[in-house]
Design a protein around this motif. Structure first.
Motif, PDB file in Angstrom:
ATOM      1  N   GLU A   5      32.233  10.190  -9.529  1.00 42.72           N
ATOM      2  CA  GLU A   5      31.805   8.801  -9.520  1.00 42.72           C
ATOM      3  C   GLU A   5      31.501   8.380  -8.088  1.00 42.72           C
ATOM      4  N   PHE A   6      30.615   7.400  -7.943  1.00 42.77           N
ATOM      5  CA  PHE A   6      30.300   6.852  -6.634  1.00 42.77           C
ATOM      6  C   PHE A   6      31.099   5.575  -6.425  1.00 42.77           C
ATOM      7  N   TYR A   7      31.606   5.416  -5.232  1.00 47.34           N
ATOM      8  CA  TYR A   7      32.374   4.229  -4.888  1.00 47.34           C
ATOM      9  C   TYR A   7      31.680   3.499  -3.755  1.00 47.34           C
ATOM     10  N   ASP A   8      31.771   2.177  -3.779  1.00 39.42           N
ATOM     11  CA  ASP A   8      31.112   1.367  -2.755  1.00 39.42           C
ATOM     12  C   ASP A   8      31.536   1.752  -1.345  1.00 39.42           C
ATOM     13  N   LYS A   9      32.792   2.123  -1.155  1.00 39.88           N
ATOM     14  CA  LYS A   9      33.247   2.428   0.200  1.00 39.88           C
ATOM     15  C   LYS A   9      32.615   3.693   0.760  1.00 39.88           C
ATOM     16  N   HIS A  10      32.029   4.538  -0.078  1.00 39.51           N
ATOM     17  CA  HIS A  10      31.314   5.713   0.417  1.00 39.51           C
ATOM     18  C   HIS A  10      29.964   5.348   1.004  1.00 39.51           C
ATOM     19  N   ASN A  11      29.477   4.169   0.674  1.00 41.53           N
ATOM     20  CA  ASN A  11      28.160   3.743   1.125  1.00 41.53           C
ATOM     21  C   ASN A  11      28.256   2.675   2.219  1.00 41.53           C
ATOM     22  N   MET A  12      29.323   2.699   2.989  1.00 39.68           N
ATOM     23  CA  MET A  12      29.494   1.721   4.048  1.00 39.68           C
ATOM     24  C   MET A  12      28.582   2.051   5.225  1.00 39.68           C
ATOM     25  N   VAL A  13      28.128   1.007   5.904  1.00 35.61           N
ATOM     26  CA  VAL A  13      27.280   1.200   7.075  1.00 35.61           C
ATOM     27  C   VAL A  13      28.110   0.994   8.331  1.00 35.61           C
ATOM     28  N   ALA A  14      27.616   1.524   9.435  1.00 37.11           N
ATOM     29  CA  ALA A  14      28.305   1.399  10.715  1.00 37.11           C
ATOM     30  C   ALA A  14      27.593   0.362  11.570  1.00 37.11           C
ATOM     31  N   TYR A  15      28.347  -0.360  12.355  1.00 36.39           N
ATOM     32  CA  TYR A  15      27.790  -1.289  13.331  1.00 36.39           C
ATOM     33  C   TYR A  15      27.994  -0.649  14.699  1.00 36.39           C
ATOM     34  N   LEU A  16      26.929  -0.099  15.235  1.00 40.29           N
ATOM     35  CA  LEU A  16      27.024   0.646  16.485  1.00 40.29           C
ATOM     36  C   LEU A  16      26.669  -0.261  17.655  1.00 40.29           C
ATOM     37  N   VAL A  17      27.595  -1.136  17.984  1.00 45.66           N
ATOM     38  CA  VAL A  17      27.413  -2.031  19.124  1.00 45.66           C
ATOM     39  C   VAL A  17      28.603  -1.855  20.064  1.00 45.66           C
TER      40      VAL A  17
END
Length: 86
Positions: A5-17
Protein backbone atom coordinates in the motif's frame (compact mmCIF):
# COMPACT_ATOMS: atom_id res chain seq x y z
CA UNK A 1 3.42 -11.83 -0.26
CA UNK A 2 1.66 -9.03 1.62
CA UNK A 3 -0.45 -6.51 -0.28
CA UNK A 4 1.61 -3.34 -0.76
CA UNK A 5 0.00 0.00 0.00
CA UNK A 6 1.06 3.60 -0.52
CA UNK A 7 1.10 5.97 2.41
CA UNK A 8 1.03 9.75 2.30
CA UNK A 9 4.21 10.02 4.36
CA UNK A 10 6.16 8.25 1.59
CA UNK A 11 5.31 11.11 -0.75
CA UNK A 12 6.59 13.93 1.45
CA UNK A 13 8.54 16.75 -0.15
CA UNK A 14 11.68 18.40 1.19
CA UNK A 15 12.17 22.11 1.79
CA UNK A 16 15.78 22.71 0.86
CA UNK A 17 16.37 26.15 2.32
CA UNK A 18 19.16 27.31 4.55
CA UNK A 19 18.08 28.50 7.98
CA UNK A 20 19.38 28.64 11.52
CA UNK A 21 17.71 25.31 12.25
CA UNK A 22 19.63 23.63 9.42
CA UNK A 23 23.01 24.95 10.51
CA UNK A 24 25.72 22.43 9.70
CA UNK A 25 23.84 21.05 6.71
CA UNK A 26 24.62 23.89 4.27
CA UNK A 27 26.93 21.76 2.10
CA UNK A 28 24.31 19.01 1.81
CA UNK A 29 21.60 21.54 0.94
CA UNK A 30 23.88 23.11 -1.71
CA UNK A 31 24.60 19.68 -3.18
CA UNK A 32 20.94 18.64 -3.33
CA UNK A 33 19.82 22.01 -4.70
CA UNK A 34 22.27 21.71 -7.61
CA UNK A 35 21.60 17.99 -8.14
CA UNK A 36 19.45 16.46 -10.88
CA UNK A 37 17.26 14.90 -8.16
CA UNK A 38 16.24 18.33 -6.80
CA UNK A 39 12.88 18.20 -8.60
CA UNK A 40 12.07 14.75 -7.21
CA UNK A 41 12.78 15.96 -3.68
CA UNK A 42 10.84 19.22 -3.82
CA UNK A 43 7.80 18.53 -6.01
CA UNK A 44 4.78 16.42 -5.13
CA UNK A 45 3.57 15.03 -8.47
CA UNK A 46 0.55 12.78 -8.80
CA UNK A 47 1.73 9.23 -9.44
CA UNK A 48 -0.85 6.81 -10.76
CA UNK A 49 -0.79 3.31 -9.30
CA UNK A 50 -1.65 1.85 -12.73
CA UNK A 51 1.64 3.22 -14.14
CA UNK A 52 3.64 1.67 -11.31
CA UNK A 53 1.86 -1.65 -11.86
CA UNK A 54 2.63 -1.50 -15.61
CA UNK A 55 6.28 -0.83 -14.83
CA UNK A 56 6.65 -3.86 -12.55
CA UNK A 57 4.63 -6.13 -14.87
CA UNK A 58 6.87 -5.33 -17.85
CA UNK A 59 10.25 -4.59 -16.26
CA UNK A 60 13.11 -6.49 -17.89
CA UNK A 61 16.75 -6.70 -16.83
CA UNK A 62 19.25 -6.91 -19.68
CA UNK A 63 22.97 -6.48 -20.28
CA UNK A 64 24.24 -3.73 -22.60
CA UNK A 65 27.10 -4.12 -25.08
CA UNK A 66 29.32 -2.30 -22.57
CA UNK A 67 28.59 -4.99 -19.97
CA UNK A 68 26.30 -2.82 -17.83
CA UNK A 69 22.96 -4.06 -16.61
CA UNK A 70 19.90 -2.05 -17.65
CA UNK A 71 16.24 -2.04 -16.63
CA UNK A 72 13.54 -1.20 -19.16
CA UNK A 73 9.76 -1.33 -18.98
CA UNK A 74 6.82 -0.66 -21.28
CA UNK A 75 4.22 1.81 -20.04
CA UNK A 76 1.12 2.61 -22.10
CA UNK A 77 2.73 0.89 -25.10
CA UNK A 78 5.95 2.90 -24.97
CA UNK A 79 9.32 1.62 -23.77
CA UNK A 80 10.33 3.79 -20.84
CA UNK A 81 12.71 4.08 -17.95
CA UNK A 82 15.71 2.46 -19.51
CA UNK A 83 18.80 3.11 -17.43
CA UNK A 84 22.06 1.42 -16.69
CA UNK A 85 22.88 0.03 -13.30
CA UNK A 86 26.48 0.49 -12.25
Amino acid sequence: MAQLEFYDKHNMVAYLVKSESSEGFDEIIDFLTSSHIYYALTENPIIFVSLIEQFWETAVLSTTEEGLQAISATIDGHEKLTFAIT
